[in-house]
Motif scaffolding. Structure first.
Motif, PDB file in Angstrom:
ATOM      1  N   LYS A 158       4.489  12.191 -37.337  1.00  0.00           N
ATOM      2  CA  LYS A 158       4.318  13.366 -38.197  1.00  0.00           C
ATOM      3  C   LYS A 158       3.511  14.471 -37.525  1.00  0.00           C
ATOM      4  O   LYS A 158       3.814  15.657 -37.666  1.00  0.00           O
ATOM      5  CB  LYS A 158       3.630  12.958 -39.502  1.00  0.00           C
ATOM      6  CG  LYS A 158       4.501  12.166 -40.450  1.00  0.00           C
ATOM      7  CD  LYS A 158       3.765  11.900 -41.760  1.00  0.00           C
ATOM      8  CE  LYS A 158       4.672  11.191 -42.765  1.00  0.00           C
ATOM      9  NZ  LYS A 158       3.974  10.946 -44.055  1.00  0.00           N
ATOM     10  N   LEU A 159       2.479  14.079 -36.790  1.00  0.00           N
ATOM     11  CA  LEU A 159       1.536  15.088 -36.302  1.00  0.00           C
ATOM     12  C   LEU A 159       2.164  16.090 -35.339  1.00  0.00           C
ATOM     13  O   LEU A 159       2.068  17.300 -35.563  1.00  0.00           O
ATOM     14  CB  LEU A 159       0.319  14.386 -35.672  1.00  0.00           C
ATOM     15  CG  LEU A 159      -0.837  15.299 -35.294  1.00  0.00           C
ATOM     16  CD1 LEU A 159      -2.162  14.556 -35.436  1.00  0.00           C
ATOM     17  CD2 LEU A 159      -0.705  15.804 -33.860  1.00  0.00           C
ATOM     18  N   PRO A 160       2.812  15.652 -34.246  1.00  0.00           N
ATOM     19  CA  PRO A 160       3.384  16.657 -33.334  1.00  0.00           C
ATOM     20  C   PRO A 160       4.411  17.547 -34.020  1.00  0.00           C
ATOM     21  O   PRO A 160       4.477  18.748 -33.740  1.00  0.00           O
ATOM     22  CB  PRO A 160       4.028  15.810 -32.231  1.00  0.00           C
ATOM     23  CG  PRO A 160       3.368  14.485 -32.318  1.00  0.00           C
ATOM     24  CD  PRO A 160       3.049  14.286 -33.762  1.00  0.00           C
ATOM     25  N   MET A 161       5.226  16.959 -34.898  1.00  0.00           N
ATOM     26  CA  MET A 161       6.249  17.750 -35.567  1.00  0.00           C
ATOM     27  C   MET A 161       5.618  18.873 -36.379  1.00  0.00           C
ATOM     28  O   MET A 161       6.052  20.027 -36.312  1.00  0.00           O
ATOM     29  CB  MET A 161       7.092  16.863 -36.476  1.00  0.00           C
ATOM     30  CG  MET A 161       8.204  17.604 -37.206  1.00  0.00           C
ATOM     31  SD  MET A 161       9.138  16.529 -38.307  1.00  0.00           S
ATOM     32  CE  MET A 161       7.884  16.144 -39.544  1.00  0.00           C
ATOM     33  N   GLU A 162       4.572  18.549 -37.141  1.00  0.00           N
ATOM     34  CA  GLU A 162       3.931  19.580 -37.966  1.00  0.00           C
ATOM     35  C   GLU A 162       3.289  20.655 -37.103  1.00  0.00           C
ATOM     36  O   GLU A 162       3.361  21.850 -37.422  1.00  0.00           O
ATOM     37  CB  GLU A 162       2.905  18.937 -38.882  1.00  0.00           C
ATOM     38  CG  GLU A 162       3.509  18.037 -39.948  1.00  0.00           C
ATOM     39  CD  GLU A 162       2.498  17.608 -40.997  1.00  0.00           C
ATOM     40  OE1 GLU A 162       1.440  18.269 -41.097  1.00  0.00           O
ATOM     41  OE2 GLU A 162       2.767  16.634 -41.719  1.00  0.00           O
ATOM     42  N   VAL A 163       2.648  20.245 -36.006  1.00  0.00           N
ATOM     43  CA  VAL A 163       1.984  21.217 -35.142  1.00  0.00           C
ATOM     44  C   VAL A 163       3.007  22.108 -34.444  1.00  0.00           C
ATOM     45  O   VAL A 163       2.854  23.340 -34.379  1.00  0.00           O
ATOM     46  CB  VAL A 163       1.096  20.492 -34.108  1.00  0.00           C
ATOM     47  CG1 VAL A 163       0.549  21.483 -33.078  1.00  0.00           C
ATOM     48  CG2 VAL A 163      -0.059  19.777 -34.813  1.00  0.00           C
ATOM     49  N   ILE A 164       4.076  21.513 -33.928  1.00  0.00           N
ATOM     50  CA  ILE A 164       5.085  22.301 -33.219  1.00  0.00           C
ATOM     51  C   ILE A 164       5.809  23.246 -34.170  1.00  0.00           C
ATOM     52  O   ILE A 164       6.109  24.388 -33.812  1.00  0.00           O
ATOM     53  CB  ILE A 164       6.073  21.370 -32.491  1.00  0.00           C
ATOM     54  CG1 ILE A 164       5.352  20.624 -31.363  1.00  0.00           C
ATOM     55  CG2 ILE A 164       7.249  22.160 -31.907  1.00  0.00           C
ATOM     56  CD1 ILE A 164       6.170  19.526 -30.734  1.00  0.00           C
ATOM     57  N   MET A 165       6.068  22.783 -35.399  1.00  0.00           N
ATOM     58  CA  MET A 165       6.685  23.680 -36.374  1.00  0.00           C
ATOM     59  C   MET A 165       5.822  24.919 -36.583  1.00  0.00           C
ATOM     60  O   MET A 165       6.320  26.047 -36.660  1.00  0.00           O
ATOM     61  CB  MET A 165       6.897  22.954 -37.710  1.00  0.00           C
ATOM     62  CG  MET A 165       8.038  21.964 -37.699  1.00  0.00           C
ATOM     63  SD  MET A 165       8.470  21.325 -39.336  1.00  0.00           S
ATOM     64  CE  MET A 165       6.904  20.694 -39.922  1.00  0.00           C
TER      65      MET A 165
END
Length: 464
Positions: free
Chosen positions: A164-171
């Motif tokens: 979840k974390l990288p996806m939210e940050v990259i978004m």
């Protein structure tokens, strides 16, 4: 491919050294290292493989050879339109390799000046990310995710944290809101599976990113998308779209694997964990150990020979496909300590590739991974594996090296104090990486658009 010829010692089907399948349910994170060493012993630094039914290629296993492959564009092109099998119409449209190697107008598939033009735009956009703000963003996101499962005293850190974390940050870096970002993730996943809905998924992906680009041209923001659109390289909207997908796909899944595998090492290697706690090693040392031993991307497609040549003891024909064996090259005995000691304090690994096409997002990816790992080890200081180490399963994929699950338990989470609605909580809610305000939107340069093609994510496979 057209080579190797049947009279060559490593020719697929020649009866001596047939090509080895680099796909199938038997290949997971446990099996791959042994396969690389077997191929190295049988063939040397370059081995014949099949990457999909009927699709032959060369797997580059040697560290020295991989450096040459990545640095010498005059001999090894990134453009799949040079691929003999594709030019001769011998690759089925539904081949599982096509989502990863089909040509698009993105830096991943370009050489020379065209690559340098797009690379400059992507690199500059990434360089302008404010590291302090990105760290705050990652820390806030990590603490919010940890808080969401802390009361249970247990969690699976792959789906609940690392994924979840990288996806939210990259978004957030790209300027996407959470709902639209989730839709993009689903569309990319649907594109990759190569089934009856793949074309629809590809259209949804294009529509989401096309709308984002249109919105950012009209109203630029402090995000990577706006920075790409404003760059002097004057990327077309379609070039921006496909380079965004490269950044999203490559940045997301590799960072997921990097975080999860680093946490696995800290949970299972008592000596390393003790050295980290005692200050003798750092989280960066753990991250580098993962990049050497368990690079998030094991194998990466592809390069295409521009001429006939001898390479790594093999006779390569013009138009042959070569696969970058990143994990195998990192395990090349010629570059490892002879006594088997772990490699720390050394970043000559090839986990990010090398040469002009080396990953341009290494610094932000490391910052995201380091902050994520550091945050969770401080918030869950008594965290331990909830299963035996030998029960941990890797995703079944020849392309990526990622854990299928990482179940943990803990009893004493150290959560951040609740935010004071009237004051500064110490963590900025939804902080965004800071960019200089882009100039006003400019018109496209009028170059013709290309037809979109399904785009790759590294196949995740299935759980063992």
């Amino acid at each position: 491919m057209t080579s190797p010829r049947p009279d060559h010692r490593s020719a697929p089907g020649a009866g001596r050294c047939p090509a080895t399948a680099l796909y199938g349910p038997h290949l997971d994170g446990d099996a791959m290292p042994g396969l690389y060493e077997e191929l190295r012993l049988r063939h040397g630094p370059v081995a014949p493989v099949t990457v999909a039914p009927g699709i032959d290629a060369w797997l580059v296993l040697g560290h020295h050879e991989l450096l040459r492959l990545t640095r010498e564009e005059q001999d090894f092109s990134h453009d799949p339109r040079r691929w003999t099998l594709l030019r001769e119409g011998r690759v089925p449209a539904d081949s599982p390799i096509m989502p990863m190697v089909g040509w698009r107008p993105a830096l991943l598939f370009a050489d020379g000046q065209q690559h340098r033009r797009m690379r400059a735009a992507v690199s500059d956009a990434l360089t302008r990310i404010n590291g302090h703000e990105l760290r705050r963003t990652v820390r806030f996101t990590a603490e919010r995710l940890i808080t969401s499962f802390a009361e249970r005293g247990e969690a699976d850190l792959v789906p609940h944290f690392a994924r979840k974390l990288p996806m939210e940050v990259i978004m957030r870096l790209l300027g996407l809101d959470e709902r639209t970002g989730q839709q993009l993730v689903q569309a990319i996943a649907g594109t990759v599976v190569a089934n009856a809905d793949s074309a629809n998924a590809s259209r949804r992906m294009g529509a989401i990113l096309g709308q984002l680009i249109e919105d950012k041209r009209r109203e630029p923001g402090n995000d990577v998308t706006s920075a790409l659109l404003a760059h002097p390289a004057r990327l077309t909207d379609e070039e921006v779209l496909h380079n965004l997908v490269v950044m999203f796909v490559a940045g997301n899944q590799t960072t997921v694997n990097w975080i999860a595998t680093t946490l696995r090492i800290l949970l299972t290697d008592a000596a390393f964990r003790s050295s980290l706690t005692g200050g003798h090693l750092t989280v960066d040392d753990a991250l580098d150990l993962v990049l050497w031993r368990f690079p998030p991307t094991q194998n990466f497609p592809a390069r295409y020979a521009t001429r006939d040549l001898h390479f790594g003891g093999q006779h390569i024909r013009a138009g042959d496909m070569l696969i970058l064996g990143l994990a195998a090259a990192n395990a090349d005995p010629s570059v490892l300590p002879p006594d088997g000691r772990p490699v720390t304090g050394n970043r000559s690994h090839l986990a990010f590739g090398a040469g002009p096409h080396a990953c341009p997002a290494q610094d932000p990816a490391r910052l995201i991974a380091r902050t994520a790992v550091d945050t969770i080890r401080h918030r869950l200081p008594d965290m331990e594996l909830a299963v035996e180490e030998h029960e941990l399963a890797w995703v079944k994929s020849p392309w990526t090296k990622g854990l299928a699950a990482l179940p943990v338990r803990f009893a004493d989470p150290q959560l951040p104090a609740p935010a004071d609605p009237g004051g500064d909580p110490g963590v900025v809610p939804h902080p965004a990486p800071a960019y200089p305000r882009p100039p006003s939107p400019s018109a496209s340069d009028g170059r013709p658009a290309q037809h979109p093609v399904p785009y790759p994510a590294h196949p995740q496979g299935e759980r063992r």
